[in-house]
Design a protein around this motif. Structure first.
Motif: not given
Length: 577
Positions: A102-131
């Motif tokens: 499960d993915l959401t905007a912010t990592a929680g106890a049961a879902s991973d969080g996804v954040s993105a740095v937009a634009g040229t040279g951007g990146s994508i981070t998937i933060a795993l949940d705390s469980t």
């Protein structure tokens, strides 16, 4: 030899110390990821493309760890890219089966969080949940773009570089403190698009098939969509007189290559045959040497409805909309029977199903133990009627109304089949603290997949809903626990629908209102029904547009004293038709 070399230089290095140094270095060095690959859907320059990134972990990624994806700078991450554009799945082997996380905007106890740095040279981070972390030697599959479908449908894809060469996608796994665990690199080649030359050995014109409509259409039909198929991509035109060469035809059906062709025809008349003479051309061009006629007949206008002597229709009235419902008029035409209709579908096991005609109760029947129901209405007055159906579940909860409007013609037998009664949905608690689970349950078609949509009330349809799924049991009962971790304080609108193999998708249930971190703002009954006719449809849309740009109160559905796009999106979210 190595030890001898050091000894020759007068350095006394014992084996235990040497291997101790090696093990310390080994403990802090990142290991290379294995089986790293990136598959893209389009390798042309400057176009958006979906990515499927695959690799195998060497070291375990613990709970609250992360996966970082860094494309080379010429790739561009869209500004709207978010968690809905990412799927993360794991498996014990590269052949699966894969299990989505499960993915959401912010990592929680049961879902991973996804954040993105937009634009040229951007990146994508998937933060795993705390469980739950990801184990060592696990196969990972990450979908980026519109191929992300788990939980919500992705809408944005990464833009390819403008120059044709090879580029890298760097992949890093990190522990909860941000320390590097594994790393790897996938290579992607951006190449010019391949052109396809026309086959100059094609001497055959397109074959036309499946012309629609055909036969007799009801009287009063003024506009129809004519359509046809061709066995190869083609352009198609038509004339209203026979024998017109393709190049001389001025009525264009399709002006781009396609195998499906359609156009709306207007100004049709009753009691008359309409014929359109069609020819198509492929890209060579090979042109049809003869006309392909598409014909249909518009029947005469409907006679007045029956009088009440011997042919009285079922009670009608209310919201059916013109043409239905008996009353005074010319006698029913001799030799013609009243139309009949069969309504059939699926509801809840052994539930009562109420049948309405033009808003009035006609009959209540009972579904069988599998939820199947069917009713023949042997006589209905000729004209336009709206048929409504709803069921009542075991807790006396009434379903949302299913409706179907159609024109019935004398002497015809009609059927509406495959009806799916919308599920019921209840919440024992409509206010929860952030991070607290909200319990949702109800009754639906037995063994149906239940799709739960959650959306902030303040946003209407301006944002993608969070979509979760569960399954009804053999008795039709279903339940779902909604984790609210990562949800902002707001009122959330929750609607549920059934997906049944062989039947399709039901309408949504009546909406529920869940307050996260605050008491839910529940709209007053009928607040979206601006003309109070029991429906949210084009009439309400017209009222809202009439008040567009004003301070309300008519049309101000979110109470911000502005009638604008937010109110329109809220109206569309509650649309009944």
């Amino acid at each position: 030899m190595l030890m001898g070399k050091y000894m020759a230089r007068g350095i006394a290095l014992s084996l235990p110390i040497f291997f101790g140094i090696f093990l310390v270095w080994r403990a802090f060095a990142a290991l290379p990821l294995s089986f790293v690959s990136d598959t893209i859907t389009d390798s042309a320059p400057s176009v958006p493309a979906n990515h499927i990134i695959a690799f195998k972990t060497r070291q375990a990624v613990p709970a609250s760890g992360s996966i970082l994806l860094v494309p080379d700078a010429p790739f561009t991450v869209p500004s709207a890219f978010d968690y809905t554009d990412v799927d993360l799945a794991t498996a014990g082997s590269s052949t699966g089966p894969f299990t989505d996380r499960d993915l959401t905007a912010t990592a929680g106890a049961a879902s991973d969080g996804v954040s993105a740095v937009a634009g040229t040279g951007g990146s994508i981070t998937i933060a795993l949940d705390s469980t739950a972390g990801i184990g060592a030697n696990q196969s990972i599959k990450i979908n980026l773009g519109t191929n992300a479908t788990f939980g919500a449908q992705g809408a944005d894809a990464i833009l390819n570089p403008a120059s044709t060469t090879s580029y890298r996608i760097k992949i890093f796994t990190r522990n909860a403190s941000g320390g590097l665990l594994d790393e790897g690199t996938a290579m992607v080649a951006i190449v010019p698009p391949v052109g396809i030359e026309a086959n100059t050995f094609d001497f055959f014109p397109p074959v036309i098939s499946n012309p629609l409509p055909a036969g007799t259409l009801p009287g009063g039909t003024k506009n129809v969509e004519i359509s046809l198929n061709t066995d190869e991509p083609a352009f198609c035109r038509y004339a209203i007189t026979p024998g017109v060469a393709y190049g001389a035809m001025t009525n264009i059906i399709t002006d781009s290559l396609s195998t499906f062709h359609s156009i709306v025809i207007t100004g049709l008349t009753d009691n008359a045959t309409s014929t359109f003479y069609i020819r198509c051309s492929d890209r060579i061009p090979n042109v049809n040497p003869a006309d392909f006629p598409l014909s249909f007949f518009i029947a005469a206008a409907l006679p007045p409805p029956a009088d009440g002597t011997g042919n009285s229709p079922p009670p009608s009235g209310g919201g059916g909309g013109g043409g239905g419902g008996g009353g005074s008029g010319a006698p029913f035409p001799a030799g013609l029977s009243l139309p009949q209709i069969t309504l059939s579908g699926r509801a809840y096991p052994s539930s009562p199903v109420s049948i309405l005609i033009d808003g009035n109760l006609y009959q209540q029947i009972q579904a069988d133990q599998s939820g199947i129901f069917s009713l023949l209405i042997p006589e209905v007055s000729q004209g336009v009627h709206t048929f409504g159906l709803y069921a009542i579940d075991a807790d006396n909860k009434k379903s949302a109304l299913y409706t179907s409007t159609l024109t019935l013609i004398s002497g015809t037998k009609n059927a509406v089949s495959g009806i799916l009664i919308p599920p019921t949905a209840v919440m024992p608690k409509n206010t929860v603290d952030p991070g607290e689970a909200a319990q949702i349950s109800g009754l639906g078609v037995p063994l149906a997949d239940m799709e739960v949509s959650i959306i902030p009330q303040s946003a209407g349809v301006l944002v993608k809903p969070i979509v979760k799924t569960t399954k009804a049991d053999a008795a039709g009962a279903w339940a779902f626990s909604l984790d609210t971790t990562g949800l902002a304080k707001d009122t959330y609108v929750i609607k549920v629908r059934s997906l049944v193999d062989g039947f399709g998708v039901s309408n949504y249930s009546e909406p529920l209102y869940l307050g996260v971190g605050l008491a839910p703002v529940v709209p007053a009954a009928g607040s979206f029904d601006l003309n109070s006719d029991g429906r949210v449809n084009l009439v309400d849309f017209s009222i809202l547009l009439f008040n567009w740009g004003t301070t309300g109160p008519a049309g101000d559905l979110n109470g911000d004293h502005k009638v604008n796009l937010t109110d329109l999106s809220i109206l569309l979210f509650h649309w009944t038709g």
